[in-house]
Design an enzyme around this catalytic site. Structure first.
Site, PDB file in Angstrom:
ATOM      1  N   SER A 109      32.036  17.241  -1.706  1.00  0.00           N
ATOM      2  CA  SER A 109      32.292  18.815  -1.209  1.00  0.00           C
ATOM      3  C   SER A 109      33.712  18.707  -0.960  1.00  0.00           C
ATOM      4  O   SER A 109      34.465  18.704  -1.726  1.00  0.00           O
ATOM      5  CB  SER A 109      31.284  19.317  -0.109  1.00  0.00           C
TER       6      SER A 109
ATOM      7  N   ASP B 173      24.565  22.557  -9.085  1.00  0.00           N
ATOM      8  CA  ASP B 173      25.100  22.614  -7.690  1.00  0.00           C
ATOM      9  C   ASP B 173      25.488  24.013  -7.302  1.00  0.00           C
ATOM     10  O   ASP B 173      26.186  25.009  -7.849  1.00  0.00           O
ATOM     11  CB  ASP B 173      26.364  21.749  -7.607  1.00  0.00           C
TER      12      ASP B 173
ATOM     13  N   HIS C  22      23.457  19.889  -3.926  1.00  0.00           N
ATOM     14  CA  HIS C  22      24.687  19.832  -3.596  1.00  0.00           C
ATOM     15  C   HIS C  22      25.227  18.385  -3.755  1.00  0.00           C
ATOM     16  O   HIS C  22      24.849  17.727  -2.693  1.00  0.00           O
ATOM     17  CB  HIS C  22      25.334  20.522  -2.454  1.00  0.00           C
TER      18      HIS C  22
END
Length: 514
Positions: free
Chosen positions: A227, A453, A483
């Site tokens: 991320s 995602d 994610h």
């Protein structure tokens, strides 16, 4: 309200201390050379602090390996390396394999920004058993986070009110209330943590990582970023291309976008994840308890949120589930397909007037523990984003953009559009429109994009590859949900990542895993 972009640590519900607890009183005799030569004092890890999310000390890994913690001394201000220092909290699990085959340390950043790596890594330690055969697994609290000069803004009672506010204002009065609450929050950050706020940029954290690399004794930085951790890794590669070792980016931030473009992309990403959730629920053999068709599921959620805007329902006593809390709880559940069953349960109960499950999901998003204490994930998230991002958006600008956001996502559009005012009255100017991650001469970086995602849409992976430059980024696509990709446990993805990190085998560019 900050954008709903917590790190993976928030998905598993892990959770500020005053600056003065962590900024040392060093007068000015610390030298950068001395810092690179420092010896880390590794000890048994303490119980996580409130700022890290609380809880219990990490349990040993399967096989009995104990987690160890230490504090790295780094300059508060990298432009003044002889000045005051701060402590950067570290955690590690030593390599399990043949010492003669050990590669070095593998440093993890799980995202946010604002997530405590010290609290998160133990939660995933067993998932990285293969990587631990040749690496010490290492993570850290980036500056401004947890035990690393953690930013403190409002207290727990004030944060309860902050997260209950109407983050999707419908009229001028509600808009003024949102802006007023945002100014109050930002002023509290400046009052309680003003000395550290100018020094929590991603470039500062990247410099900390290079100091970390040297102190850990590695010639190259071996890195696993998830991320926001992909943005941090890209900035590191830009600043120190020759020091990049084997690196993997998973759940990839688009480094070419500004705040508005990124927020609009998230609106599309969360809407796609909601669409996929609705299709999954209604496609099963048993009846879907929250709708007969995918559109029916989404229509009922929209009606619920509209009703909650006028009449909140009981949540976690004594708090009530508001429209904002329900929206953030739904967003939280879309970070992982494993959470879809909780979303179904939470919606089913909310339709019957019980908002507890959705509020617990919202609390997880916001770093609130069962005892009512908050981690500093939100103060850190806002502080780092506002220090990084140059744009400052007015209410007039947001109002003009709401229709576009609403078209991208009827459910999340308003929520994400109004999140753009978080930095409007911030005390520290933002550094740039978007990060520079160009890294000519760096070693190959494996960039993994997930087509489903919600938080970092798939297109960001290709943008990162292009921005890193020719011969650096190597794209791998995972056709899945949630994610990130590695912790989906997809064998193809894990095989490619492990093959690169453990053996140096670069997968063929544009490999697709499904």
């Amino acid at each position: 309200m900050p954008n709903p972009s917590p790190p993976r640590s928030a998905v598993v519900a892990v959770a500020a201390v005053l600056l003065t607890s962590w900024v040392s009183g060093c007068s000015g005799d610390s030298k950068e050379g001395d810092l690179t030569a420092q010896k880390l004092d590794w000890k048994a890890c303490p119980t996580p602090s409130e700022a890290q999310g609380g809880g219990t000390a990490p349990s040993p890994l399967p096989g009995g390996t104990e987690w160890q913690c230490a504090t790295l001394k780094a300059p508060l201000d990298w432009s003044d390396p002889k000045g005051d220092t701060i402590g950067i909290a570290l955690i590690r699990a030593k390599a399990s394999g043949d010492p003669g085959k050990r590669i070095g340390s593998l440093i993890f950043n799980f995202g946010g920004p604002g997530g405590s790596g010290v609290a998160t890594l133990p939660a995933f330690g067993a998932d990285y058993a293969a990587l631990r055969t040749r690496y010490d697994l290492v993570s850290f609290d980036p500056r401004g986070v947890g035990r690393s000069a953690g930013v403190k803004c409002e207290n727990d009672r004030q944060l309860d009110r902050f997260f209950q506010q109407d983050a999707t204002p419908d009229d001028t009065a509600e808009q003024q209330a949102l802006l007023r609450n945002t100014r109050t929050f930002n002023a509290a950050c400046e009052k309680n943590s003003g000395k550290v706020l100018p020094h929590v940029r991603t470039t500062d954290a990247a410099r900390d990582m290079d100091l970390m690399r040297q102190v850990l004794g590695d010639d190259k930085l071996h890195y696993f970023g998830i991320s926001y951790g992909t943005e941090l890794g890209g900035v590191y590669a830009h600043l120190f291309p020759k020091n990049v070792g084997r690196a993997v980016f998973d759940g990839v931030v688009d480094p070419t976008q500004n705040v508005e473009q990124s927020s609009l992309g998230q609106a599309k990403g969360f809407q796609l994840a909601l669409d996929n959730f609705a299709k999954d629920c209604t496609s099963k053999a048993e009846d879907c308890p929250i709708g007969d068709t995918p559109q029916d599921v989404k229509d009922r959620i929209a009606r619920l949120l509209k009703d909650l805007d006028a009449r909140p329902i009981p949540g976690v006593f004594p708090r009530r589930l508001t429209q904002t809390a329900a929206t953030s709880g739904i967003a939280q559940s879309l970070y992982s397909k494993d959470f879809w069953e909780y979303l179904t349960e939470g919606l089913e109960q909310a339709y019957d007037g019980d908002g507890k499950v959705l509020m617990l999901l919202s609390d997880s998003m916001n770093g609130r523990s069962e005892n009512g204490q908050y981690s500093n994930i939100t103060p850190a998230n806002i502080s780092i984003n506002c220090a990084d991002d140059k744009p400052r958006y007015t209410a007039d600008h947001v109002r003009s953009k709401v229709p576009e956001f609403r078209a991208a996502s009827p459910l999340f559009g308003d929520y994400l559009a109004w999140g753009m005012v978080s930095c409007t009255d911030w005390a520290v100017p933002g550094a740039a429109e978007h990060p520079d991650v160009s890294a000519p001469g760096a070693a190959p970086i494996l960039v993994v994009g997930n087509t489903g995602d919600p938080a970092t849409p798939y297109e960001g992976a290709r943008a990162m590859v292009n921005a890193l430059g020719k011969g650096v980024g190597v794209e791998l696509t995972y056709k899945g949900q949630g994610h990130g990709a590695y912790d989906s446990k997809n064998r193809c993805v894990q095989g490619a990542v492990n093959g690169y990190l453990l053996e140096g085998t670069v997968p063929r560019a544009n490999t697709v895993c499904s």
